[in-house]
Scaffold this active site. Structure first.
Site, mmCIF file in Angstrom:
data_model
loop_
_atom_site.group_PDB
_atom_site.id
_atom_site.type_symbol
_atom_site.label_atom_id
_atom_site.label_comp_id
_atom_site.label_asym_id
_atom_site.label_seq_id
_atom_site.Cartn_x
_atom_site.Cartn_y
_atom_site.Cartn_z
ATOM 1 N N ASP A 13 -1.644 9.296 -8.321
ATOM 2 C CA ASP A 13 -0.555 10.120 -8.925
ATOM 3 C C ASP A 13 -0.937 10.883 -10.061
ATOM 4 O O ASP A 13 -0.153 11.232 -10.939
ATOM 5 C CB ASP A 13 0.695 9.243 -9.209
ATOM 6 C CG ASP A 13 1.147 8.634 -7.887
ATOM 7 O OD1 ASP A 13 0.973 9.265 -6.793
ATOM 8 O OD2 ASP A 13 1.551 7.564 -8.163
ATOM 9 N N LYS A 16 -3.257 15.427 -8.479
ATOM 10 C CA LYS A 16 -4.066 15.923 -7.660
ATOM 11 C C LYS A 16 -3.741 17.112 -6.644
ATOM 12 O O LYS A 16 -4.046 18.219 -6.364
ATOM 13 C CB LYS A 16 -4.764 14.772 -6.593
ATOM 14 C CG LYS A 16 -5.422 13.722 -7.282
ATOM 15 C CD LYS A 16 -5.707 12.562 -6.564
ATOM 16 C CE LYS A 16 -4.627 11.755 -5.814
ATOM 17 N NZ LYS A 16 -3.837 11.010 -6.596
ATOM 18 N N GLY A 40 1.019 10.685 -1.913
ATOM 19 C CA GLY A 40 2.112 11.557 -1.948
ATOM 20 C C GLY A 40 1.800 12.532 -2.878
ATOM 21 O O GLY A 40 1.563 12.196 -4.115
ATOM 22 N N HIS A 41 1.424 13.782 -2.485
ATOM 23 C CA HIS A 41 0.982 14.863 -3.434
ATOM 24 C C HIS A 41 1.907 15.874 -3.339
ATOM 25 O O HIS A 41 2.317 16.601 -2.612
ATOM 26 C CB HIS A 41 -0.457 15.225 -2.718
ATOM 27 C CG HIS A 41 -1.376 14.464 -2.645
ATOM 28 N ND1 HIS A 41 -2.904 14.504 -2.271
ATOM 29 C CD2 HIS A 41 -1.689 13.038 -2.973
ATOM 30 C CE1 HIS A 41 -3.666 13.473 -2.492
ATOM 31 N NE2 HIS A 41 -2.857 12.622 -2.830
ATOM 32 N N GLN A 224 -5.354 8.605 -3.730
ATOM 33 C CA GLN A 224 -5.320 7.597 -4.740
ATOM 34 C C GLN A 224 -6.126 7.823 -5.882
ATOM 35 O O GLN A 224 -6.102 9.066 -6.320
ATOM 36 C CB GLN A 224 -5.674 6.184 -3.925
ATOM 37 C CG GLN A 224 -4.664 5.806 -2.941
ATOM 38 C CD GLN A 224 -4.521 6.425 -1.640
ATOM 39 O OE1 GLN A 224 -5.734 6.631 -0.861
ATOM 40 N NE2 GLN A 224 -3.430 6.718 -1.083
HETATM 41 P P1 GDP Z 1 -0.846 13.188 -6.885
HETATM 42 O O1 GDP Z 1 -0.528 12.019 -6.141
HETATM 43 O O2 GDP Z 1 -2.010 12.913 -7.498
HETATM 44 O O3 GDP Z 1 -0.775 14.626 -6.222
HETATM 45 O O4 GDP Z 1 0.211 13.276 -8.048
HETATM 46 P P2 GDP Z 1 1.988 13.103 -7.711
HETATM 47 O O5 GDP Z 1 2.409 14.498 -7.164
HETATM 48 O O6 GDP Z 1 2.287 11.908 -6.996
HETATM 49 O O7 GDP Z 1 2.536 13.017 -8.924
HETATM 50 C C1 GDP Z 1 2.220 14.165 -9.976
HETATM 51 C C2 GDP Z 1 3.852 14.719 -10.356
HETATM 52 O O8 GDP Z 1 3.457 15.298 -11.706
HETATM 53 C C3 GDP Z 1 4.408 15.546 -9.500
HETATM 54 O O9 GDP Z 1 5.498 15.200 -9.738
HETATM 55 C C4 GDP Z 1 3.876 16.829 -10.043
HETATM 56 O O10 GDP Z 1 4.778 17.793 -9.584
HETATM 57 C C5 GDP Z 1 3.906 16.626 -11.698
HETATM 58 N N1 GDP Z 1 2.927 17.431 -12.393
HETATM 59 C C6 GDP Z 1 1.749 17.647 -12.017
HETATM 60 N N2 GDP Z 1 0.916 18.404 -13.246
HETATM 61 C C7 GDP Z 1 2.106 18.572 -14.156
HETATM 62 C C8 GDP Z 1 2.068 18.989 -15.433
HETATM 63 O O11 GDP Z 1 1.002 19.317 -16.019
HETATM 64 N N3 GDP Z 1 3.224 18.735 -16.153
HETATM 65 C C9 GDP Z 1 4.343 18.154 -15.779
HETATM 66 N N4 GDP Z 1 5.443 17.845 -16.364
HETATM 67 N N5 GDP Z 1 4.237 17.636 -14.453
HETATM 68 C C10 GDP Z 1 3.327 17.727 -13.487
HETATM 69 P P1 IMO Z 2 -1.502 9.359 -4.449
HETATM 70 O O1 IMO Z 2 -2.669 9.820 -3.196
HETATM 71 C C1 IMO Z 2 -0.294 5.841 -6.486
HETATM 72 C C2 IMO Z 2 -0.875 1.858 -4.293
HETATM 73 C C3 IMO Z 2 0.127 1.122 -3.910
HETATM 74 C C4 IMO Z 2 -0.273 -0.276 -4.381
HETATM 75 C C5 IMO Z 2 -1.848 -0.104 -3.775
HETATM 76 C C6 IMO Z 2 -2.056 -0.392 -2.251
HETATM 77 O O2 IMO Z 2 -0.287 9.985 -4.273
HETATM 78 O O3 IMO Z 2 -2.264 9.433 -5.659
HETATM 79 P P2 IMO Z 2 -1.313 0.741 0.034
HETATM 80 O O4 IMO Z 2 -0.173 0.942 0.589
HETATM 81 O O5 IMO Z 2 -2.407 1.822 -0.129
HETATM 82 O O6 IMO Z 2 -2.335 -0.735 0.619
HETATM 83 O O7 IMO Z 2 -1.216 0.155 -1.516
HETATM 84 O O8 IMO Z 2 -2.131 1.232 -3.897
HETATM 85 N N1 IMO Z 2 -1.174 3.238 -3.957
HETATM 86 C C7 IMO Z 2 -0.890 4.216 -4.731
HETATM 87 N N2 IMO Z 2 -0.383 4.588 -5.864
HETATM 88 N N3 IMO Z 2 -0.804 6.792 -5.723
HETATM 89 C C8 IMO Z 2 -1.093 6.764 -4.348
HETATM 90 O O9 IMO Z 2 -1.543 7.766 -3.791
HETATM 91 C C9 IMO Z 2 -1.314 5.480 -3.962
HETATM 92 N N4 IMO Z 2 -1.512 4.963 -2.650
HETATM 93 C C10 IMO Z 2 -1.182 3.587 -2.578
HETATM 94 O O10 IMO Z 2 1.062 1.383 -4.807
HETATM 95 O O11 IMO Z 2 -0.327 -0.688 -5.702
HETATM 96 MG MG MG Z 3 1.081 10.869 -5.463
#
Ligand code: GDP
Ligand code: IMO
Ligand code: MG
Length: 431
Positions: A13, A16, A40-41, A224
């Site tokens: 999270d 990416k 979840g991206h 991840q």
């Molecule tokens: P990922 O799994 O690495 O793709 O990240 P996620 O989408 O799960 O979580 C990142 C969250 O931060 C999302 O809600 C993005 O829209 C948000 N985000 C990304 N870059 C920025 C930033 O520079 N500032 C803020 N405030 N939010 C951001």
């Molecule tokens: P993105 O790509 C954050 C965490 C779960 C749990 C551990 C194992 O959005 O960054 P699993 O279901 O993979 O066996 O769970 O890994 N986890 C993540 N945490 N971002 C993710 O993906 C994750 N995918 C798995 O919360 O701790």
């Molecule tokens: Mg994510």
């Protein structure tokens, strides 16, 4: 520069999705190489928000090709839902999404085992996403998995499923005391998915290597993060795939000599979802709740509140090394705008010793105390800033200190969730 890998440097999270979407215009193909719909991206385009789980984030740019590599575990129902959801929003994937015939399938019993196994573990649970990821990878390694290619041969699929169900239903009944699955029902369900997925199935190793040979550019989208990697992470509180840069090669069929750069994505602070070590975690009273509220830190896949804490330079320095990072993208700088003081963890103190790297045993973190360096905040908005020189001096000092401690140059600084809320310092692909 034909191939660049993007990986998470913390516990996932990191943002990416935003970075991949930002770089996608410079690439021709975007590839997911590990994980599944546990990812979840989030990508924000204008007023629209998309959360991608299996489909590569670059797909929102017209004409770009998305590849779901052999290293992925696919829940066909989840993938079809995602394809339908994107199609309904005007993103047509026909002819520009390729799914590896070697990717493994997540079966209904994998989801059941994931949930039951977590229940049985009780206090030792991992806090998985409950998507069946671990059990699907376990079957892959045990050499009893069903793969996408198997879907294309109905008789063989049924034969293999008969064998798997015999074992899995026994396990579910005897170990977890829950009902097993019916062969006819599962077979019909999965062969139905096969009909719909057929058009996308390909030898994606060939697709990618042919593209690279033809001079096209490939962006690898890690899911991840480094600390969730099955080998290098905070084992056993990890996911079951290779989320580090090496996974891009094995999970796609593109050899390491074809990969030129690896960019690591790091949040300007730290978060983690699920159980497991997190040395810089802040309790609600210590400010963890404030960071969560300002950063909107709730899981993009499960909606769970994310644990929040200060930037851990020990973790990111480790990620720089394990992934051979050539540059860093620091995201969510704006979330720290209101902090008076900002802390950076530079080492751990453990039984009177200073540790400059992470312990191999999860339990040993209990004895590690983060050693902090404190920097003054900037107390002004950085939201949407696009030029490095326009950042407040203390924000620049913070970023430069992070880069210095972890030993990696900055490529990108993100100042908001939108595409244009970004400072680009170095190009990922050469012009
Ligand atoms: P990922 O799994 O690495 O793709 O990240 P996620 O989408 O799960 O979580 C990142 C969250 O931060 C999302 O809600 C993005 O829209 C948000 N985000 C990304 N870059 C920025 C930033 O520079 N500032 C803020 N405030 N939010 C951001
Ligand atoms: P993105 O790509 C954050 C965490 C779960 C749990 C551990 C194992 O959005 O960054 P699993 O279901 O993979 O066996 O769970 O890994 N986890 C993540 N945490 N971002 C993710 O993906 C994750 N995918 C798995 O919360 O701790
Ligand atoms: Mg994510």
């Amino acid at each position: 520069m034909p191939a660049v890998v993007i990986v998470g440097t913390q516990w996932g999270d990191e943002g990416k999705g935003k970075i991949v979407d930002l770089l996608a215009p410079q690439a021709d193909l975007i590839v997911r190489f590990q994980g599944g719909h546990n990812a979840g991206h989030t990508v924000v385009v204008g007023q629209e928000q998309y959360v991608l789980h299996l489909v590569p984030s670059g797909i929102l740019h017209p004409g770009k090709i998305g590849v779901i590599g052999n290293g992925i575990v696919i829940d066909p129902a989840a993938l079809l839902d995602e394809i339908d959801g994107l199609t309904a929003r005007g993103i047509d994937l026909q002819g520009r999404l390729f799914i590896s015939h070697r990717a493994h399938l997540i079966m209904p019993y994998h989801k059941a085992i994931d949930k039951e196994s977590e229940k049985l573990k009780g206090a030792r649970k991992i806090g998985t996403t409950g998507r069946g990821i671990g059990p699907a990878y376990a079957d892959k390694m045990a050499r009893v998995g069903l793969r996408v290619a198997d879907l294309l041969d109905p008789d063989l699929f049924r034969q293999k499923l008969t064998g798997s169900l015999a074992e899995m239903n026994y396990l579910l009944g005897r170990l977890y005391s829950v009902k097993g699955f019916d062969l006819d029902v599962v077979c019909r369900e999965y062969l139905g998915y096969a009909e719909r997925l057929n058009a996308y199935i390909a030898d994606t190793g060939d697709v990618l290597n042919d593209a690279i040979a033809a001079g096209r550019r490939v962006l690898f989208e890690g899911a991840q993060g480094t600390l969730l990697d099955v080998d290098h992470g905070t084992y056993p509180f990890v996911t079951s795939s290779s989320a580090t840069a090496g996974g891009a090669a094995t999970g796609s069929g593109v050899g390491p000599t074809r990969i030129d750069r690896v960019m690591g994505v790091a949040k300007a602070y730290s978060t983690r979802v699920g159980e497991g070590p997190f040395p810089t975690e802040l309790s609600e009273e210590q400010g963890g709740g404030d960071l969560r509220a300002r950063g909107q830190e709730f899981g993009a896949t499960t909606g769970r509140p994310r644990r929040c804490g200060w930037f851990d330079a020990v973790v990111v320095r480790y990620a720089v090394r394990i992934n051979g990072l050539s540059g860093l993208a620091i995201t969510k700088l704006d979330v720290l705008d209101e902090c008076s003081d900002i802390k950076i963890c530079t080492s751990y103190e453990c039984r009177g010793n200073r540790l400059a790297t992470i312990p191999a045993v999860a339990e040993h973190y209990d004895e590690c105390r983060p050693v902090y360096e404190t920097m003054p905040g900037w107390k002004q908005s950085t939201v949407g800033i696009t030029r490095y020189d326009d950042l407040p001096p203390n924000a620049k000092r913070y970023l430069e200190r992070l880069s210095d401690i972890v030993g990696c140059p900055l490529d990108i600084v993100s100042t908001g969730s939108k595409r244009d809320q970004t400072i680009v310092m170095r190009r990922a692909f050469d012009a």
